[in-house]
Motif scaffolding. Sequence first.
Motif, PDB file in Angstrom:
ATOM      1  N   LEU A 252      18.328   7.727  13.474  1.00 21.95           N
ATOM      2  CA  LEU A 252      19.469   7.791  14.421  1.00 21.95           C
ATOM      3  C   LEU A 252      19.234   8.487  15.607  1.00 21.95           C
ATOM      4  CD1 LEU A 252      22.100   8.279  11.578  1.00 21.95           C
ATOM      5  CD2 LEU A 252      21.585   6.185  12.749  1.00 21.95           C
ATOM      6  N   ILE A 253      18.654   9.692  15.642  1.00 21.39           N
ATOM      7  CA  ILE A 253      18.296  10.423  16.780  1.00 21.39           C
ATOM      8  C   ILE A 253      17.654   9.365  17.642  1.00 21.39           C
ATOM      9  CG2 ILE A 253      16.961  12.176  17.719  1.00 21.39           C
ATOM     10  CD1 ILE A 253      17.397  13.805  15.004  1.00 21.39           C
ATOM     11  N   SER A 254      16.601   8.619  17.529  1.00 19.83           N
ATOM     12  CA  SER A 254      16.039   7.644  18.267  1.00 19.83           C
ATOM     13  C   SER A 254      16.890   6.770  18.950  1.00 19.83           C
ATOM     14  CB  SER A 254      14.818   6.872  17.377  1.00 19.83           C
ATOM     15  OG  SER A 254      14.170   5.891  18.349  1.00 19.83           O
ATOM     16  N   ARG A 255      18.000   6.430  18.217  1.00 24.68           N
ATOM     17  CA  ARG A 255      19.145   5.643  18.721  1.00 24.68           C
ATOM     18  C   ARG A 255      19.973   6.372  19.709  1.00 24.68           C
ATOM     19  NH1 ARG A 255      21.013   2.226  13.554  1.00 24.68           N
ATOM     20  NH2 ARG A 255      19.014   1.085  13.064  1.00 24.68           N
ATOM     21  N   ILE A 256      20.070   7.592  19.417  1.00 20.45           N
ATOM     22  CA  ILE A 256      20.903   8.391  20.365  1.00 20.45           C
ATOM     23  C   ILE A 256      20.226   8.576  21.701  1.00 20.45           C
ATOM     24  CG2 ILE A 256      21.765  10.764  20.562  1.00 20.45           C
ATOM     25  CD1 ILE A 256      22.342  10.988  17.805  1.00 20.45           C
ATOM     26  N   GLU A 257      18.940   8.717  21.573  1.00 20.41           N
ATOM     27  CA  GLU A 257      18.119   8.969  22.697  1.00 20.41           C
ATOM     28  C   GLU A 257      18.020   7.634  23.453  1.00 20.41           C
ATOM     29  OE1 GLU A 257      14.507  10.301  20.959  1.00 20.41           O
ATOM     30  OE2 GLU A 257      15.208  12.544  21.006  1.00 20.41           O
ATOM     31  N   GLY A 258      18.538   6.632  23.115  1.00 20.94           N
ATOM     32  CA  GLY A 258      18.670   5.388  23.617  1.00 20.94           C
ATOM     33  C   GLY A 258      17.997   4.247  23.118  1.00 20.94           C
ATOM     34  N   GLY A 259      17.360   4.348  21.985  1.00 28.03           N
ATOM     35  CA  GLY A 259      16.764   3.503  21.284  1.00 28.03           C
ATOM     36  C   GLY A 259      15.626   2.613  21.866  1.00 28.03           C
ATOM     37  N   GLU A 260      15.001   3.374  22.885  1.00 28.97           N
ATOM     38  CA  GLU A 260      14.157   2.479  23.846  1.00 28.97           C
ATOM     39  C   GLU A 260      12.895   2.200  22.858  1.00 28.97           C
ATOM     40  OE1 GLU A 260      12.732   0.387  26.475  1.00 28.97           O
ATOM     41  OE2 GLU A 260      14.264   1.614  27.045  1.00 28.97           O
ATOM     42  N   ARG A 261      12.232   1.139  22.976  1.00 31.44           N
ATOM     43  CA  ARG A 261      10.916   0.846  22.162  1.00 31.44           C
ATOM     44  C   ARG A 261       9.873   0.294  23.136  1.00 31.44           C
ATOM     45  NH1 ARG A 261      11.958   0.502  16.704  1.00 31.44           N
ATOM     46  NH2 ARG A 261      14.233   0.903  16.145  1.00 31.44           N
ATOM     47  N   SER A 262       9.985   0.321  24.386  1.00 31.63           N
ATOM     48  CA  SER A 262       9.086  -0.238  25.249  1.00 31.63           C
ATOM     49  C   SER A 262       7.954   0.296  25.315  1.00 31.63           C
ATOM     50  CB  SER A 262       9.749  -0.496  26.627  1.00 31.63           C
ATOM     51  OG  SER A 262       9.687   0.816  27.257  1.00 31.63           O
ATOM     52  N   TYR A 263       6.668  -0.381  25.618  1.00 31.17           N
ATOM     53  CA  TYR A 263       5.522   0.358  25.975  1.00 31.17           C
ATOM     54  C   TYR A 263       5.587   1.573  27.035  1.00 31.17           C
ATOM     55  CZ  TYR A 263       2.855  -2.825  23.020  1.00 31.17           C
ATOM     56  OH  TYR A 263       2.225  -3.521  21.879  1.00 31.17           O
ATOM     57  N   HIS A 264       6.305   1.111  28.180  1.00 31.11           N
ATOM     58  CA  HIS A 264       6.331   2.195  29.297  1.00 31.11           C
ATOM     59  C   HIS A 264       6.901   3.344  28.594  1.00 31.11           C
ATOM     60  CE1 HIS A 264       8.566   4.296  32.634  1.00 31.11           C
ATOM     61  NE2 HIS A 264       7.663   3.742  33.260  1.00 31.11           N
ATOM     62  N   TYR A 265       8.195   3.213  27.699  1.00 31.49           N
ATOM     63  CA  TYR A 265       8.837   4.475  27.045  1.00 31.49           C
ATOM     64  C   TYR A 265       7.668   5.193  26.291  1.00 31.49           C
ATOM     65  CZ  TYR A 265      11.780   6.977  24.004  1.00 31.49           C
ATOM     66  OH  TYR A 265      12.458   7.990  23.419  1.00 31.49           O
ATOM     67  N   LEU A 266       6.976   4.544  25.579  1.00 27.33           N
ATOM     68  CA  LEU A 266       6.149   4.965  24.767  1.00 27.33           C
ATOM     69  C   LEU A 266       5.005   5.885  25.561  1.00 27.33           C
ATOM     70  CD1 LEU A 266       4.341   5.416  22.163  1.00 27.33           C
ATOM     71  CD2 LEU A 266       3.499   3.256  22.485  1.00 27.33           C
ATOM     72  N   ILE A 267       4.334   5.170  26.584  1.00 24.28           N
ATOM     73  CA  ILE A 267       3.415   5.986  27.438  1.00 24.28           C
ATOM     74  C   ILE A 267       3.739   7.208  28.155  1.00 24.28           C
ATOM     75  CG2 ILE A 267       1.944   5.698  29.352  1.00 24.28           C
ATOM     76  CD1 ILE A 267       1.713   2.573  28.521  1.00 24.28           C
ATOM     77  N   SER A 399       9.811   5.161  15.845  1.00 25.23           N
ATOM     78  CA  SER A 399      10.819   3.807  16.839  1.00 25.23           C
ATOM     79  C   SER A 399       9.686   3.142  17.419  1.00 25.23           C
ATOM     80  CB  SER A 399      11.808   4.749  17.719  1.00 25.23           C
ATOM     81  OG  SER A 399      10.886   5.626  18.380  1.00 25.23           O
ATOM     82  N   VAL A 400       8.593   3.825  17.842  1.00 27.50           N
ATOM     83  CA  VAL A 400       7.512   3.111  18.618  1.00 27.50           C
ATOM     84  C   VAL A 400       5.896   3.132  18.117  1.00 27.50           C
ATOM     85  CG1 VAL A 400       8.486   3.317  20.969  1.00 27.50           C
ATOM     86  CG2 VAL A 400       7.148   5.233  19.762  1.00 27.50           C
ATOM     87  N   ARG A 401       6.171   3.362  16.513  1.00 24.88           N
ATOM     88  CA  ARG A 401       4.823   3.642  15.764  1.00 24.88           C
ATOM     89  C   ARG A 401       3.922   2.390  15.898  1.00 24.88           C
ATOM     90  NH1 ARG A 401       6.517   5.702  11.460  1.00 24.88           N
ATOM     91  NH2 ARG A 401       6.105   7.790  12.042  1.00 24.88           N
ATOM     92  N   SER A 402       4.479   1.098  15.645  1.00 23.19           N
ATOM     93  CA  SER A 402       3.951   0.152  15.603  1.00 23.19           C
ATOM     94  C   SER A 402       3.274  -0.377  17.056  1.00 23.19           C
ATOM     95  CB  SER A 402       4.651  -1.072  15.051  1.00 23.19           C
ATOM     96  OG  SER A 402       5.486  -1.388  16.019  1.00 23.19           O
TER      97      SER A 402
END
Length: 634
Positions: A252-267, A399-402
Amino acid sequence: MEVSNDNHHHIQLKETVLVGKTLVAFTSVFVTQGVLLFGYDQGVMSSLLTNGYFQSYFNNPSPVEIGTMIAILEIGALFSSFAAGKIGDSIGRRATIRWGALIFVIGGSMQTFSFNIVSLSIGRLIAGVAVGLLTTIIPCYQSEISPPDDRGFFACLEFTGNILGYASSIWIDYGCSYIESNWSWRSPLLIQVIIGFLLFLGSFIIVETPRWLLDKNHDLEGMIVISDLYANGDVEDEKAKEEYRQIKEDILISRIEGGERSYHYLITRYTKRLSVACFSQMFAQLNGINIVSYYAPMIFESAGWIGRQAIFMTGINAIIYILSTLPPWWLVDGWGRKPLLLSGAVFMCIPLTIIAFSLYANNEYTANTVVVCVFVFNAAFGMSWGPIPWMMNEVLPNSVRSKGAALSTATNWFFNFVVGEMTPILLDVIRWKTYLIPAVSCVLSFFCVYLLFPETKGLTLEDMGSVFDDSSSIFSFHSSGNVGYGSTDERRASISVDGTSDIFHQSAASIARNPNLMKPDFDGIITGTPPPPVPTNPSNLHVPHPPLNRAGSGNNLNNNLKPIKSDVSSSSASIDGLNPVDSNVPPQEIEPPTFDEIYKYKVNQMLEPNVITKAWFSLVGRTKKSDEEAPFIH
């Protein structure tokens, strides 16, 4: 059905026959077949290169042909590992393992019945696609089902399976070398097909990870799996409920932060975490292990061990390799990840340097010296840089582990390809100097670990942010001195006698979403960036950091965050703003599904017959089972 009182305590709604530590151990050992396949495929070709029938059938392939045929597996794995992150998020970890196993069966079959070096290489390319999927997802799967205190143990057990596959392929090659036909090299390739098929069948039995289920809002299924893994199937167990709350809060915290899951967000957001995962995989390859793994028989031949003797010595090395992977089972969660990597770099550098100068001297001691140094090098790798990099996906957020695992695994396969392609060429051109390259890499890896890597032993996956001080961290072990916030259990929410909330016993997620506990004086100390001011009007208070939509304006939180039980409670403020905030009421914890909800779900699930039961019911003239016949309650 065992019922002790009206509260349904100690009722098991089991998803599987096995539960608790038995289920975790069985599942961990079984999925290890995926990395065992990689180890087998890695070792099987090294010994076949010295097989007379193999060399004759493929017209004595050149070093370039050998390097390409060996390394093309890494090309397939490199590209599929990028896709594995998205596939694993979309269809789940279990289904990804299933498809990986099926693709491996196809690639292995093509290798077994190949008729020239091109068809053999194509088969290895297809098998590489499967290996990329499996080696990306299985470590994620492993970390997501393992308890924090045993996560290192099961990760090291997984690596032991990888080396067991490598050792098995060497000894199978050695035994099949006595077959006087082309089946002396086809038989070892056929065996890997059988192993892949068993993994495919088993993928229908293993459980899905609870983190993926909860992330996809399969909360009822997730709670059942959590209880199976950590509470012997008891859905009323407090430990199981606690695990559910912790995982759901992180999501839920990840979703509050925007739920972003892109590679750009991860990097950009988790640069240091991703660096740890990728650098560990890069140095695992550059430190020289695949120079030995892929070309050990050729190394032994260059040192004076000829033909079947070279394969025999490679088999002895493989046994020592397996034994070296056993101590980390206990050391990784006791001594820690970082000390193992540091000591491994030192004890790998020394034998590599000795091998180089021993081959340069080329005297009567060279053969035995090279053998001993290869044994020492492999043992040092098996205790350190072998298992640890594969478990470093634990540092990545859920949220971006995979996707993070995909990048780290792709890093492994890229440098694996470089090493596999260049080694036979370098051995042919610069000979003994080849071994000085990984020796220098060992020195560089030592300083990289010493300066960059934090220690993560004993941490839950949800608490990893605390040792990186990135923007997802609410509290930091570093900043707080590890006082008051040492573990999730120590931070779990509790309400004092006078009805006030005790901050020192709340979870990070509860504190983050409680406006009464926001302390502007402390904002920015940990993350370095103070958050925007908190609105003073409670009716407009949704979350501390309202995310922007795709267009860059507005706040459409409902697209990213679905309410849960505690969110729609009349006594608490909703995370998504569905209910007004009552500043006099302490925040409520996320509550897992109730027993009645889970029971109803399981009954409905059992009343929906599958293909086999539909056929049976049609034969006996029945359409459904009664509630009393539900066999899942014990």
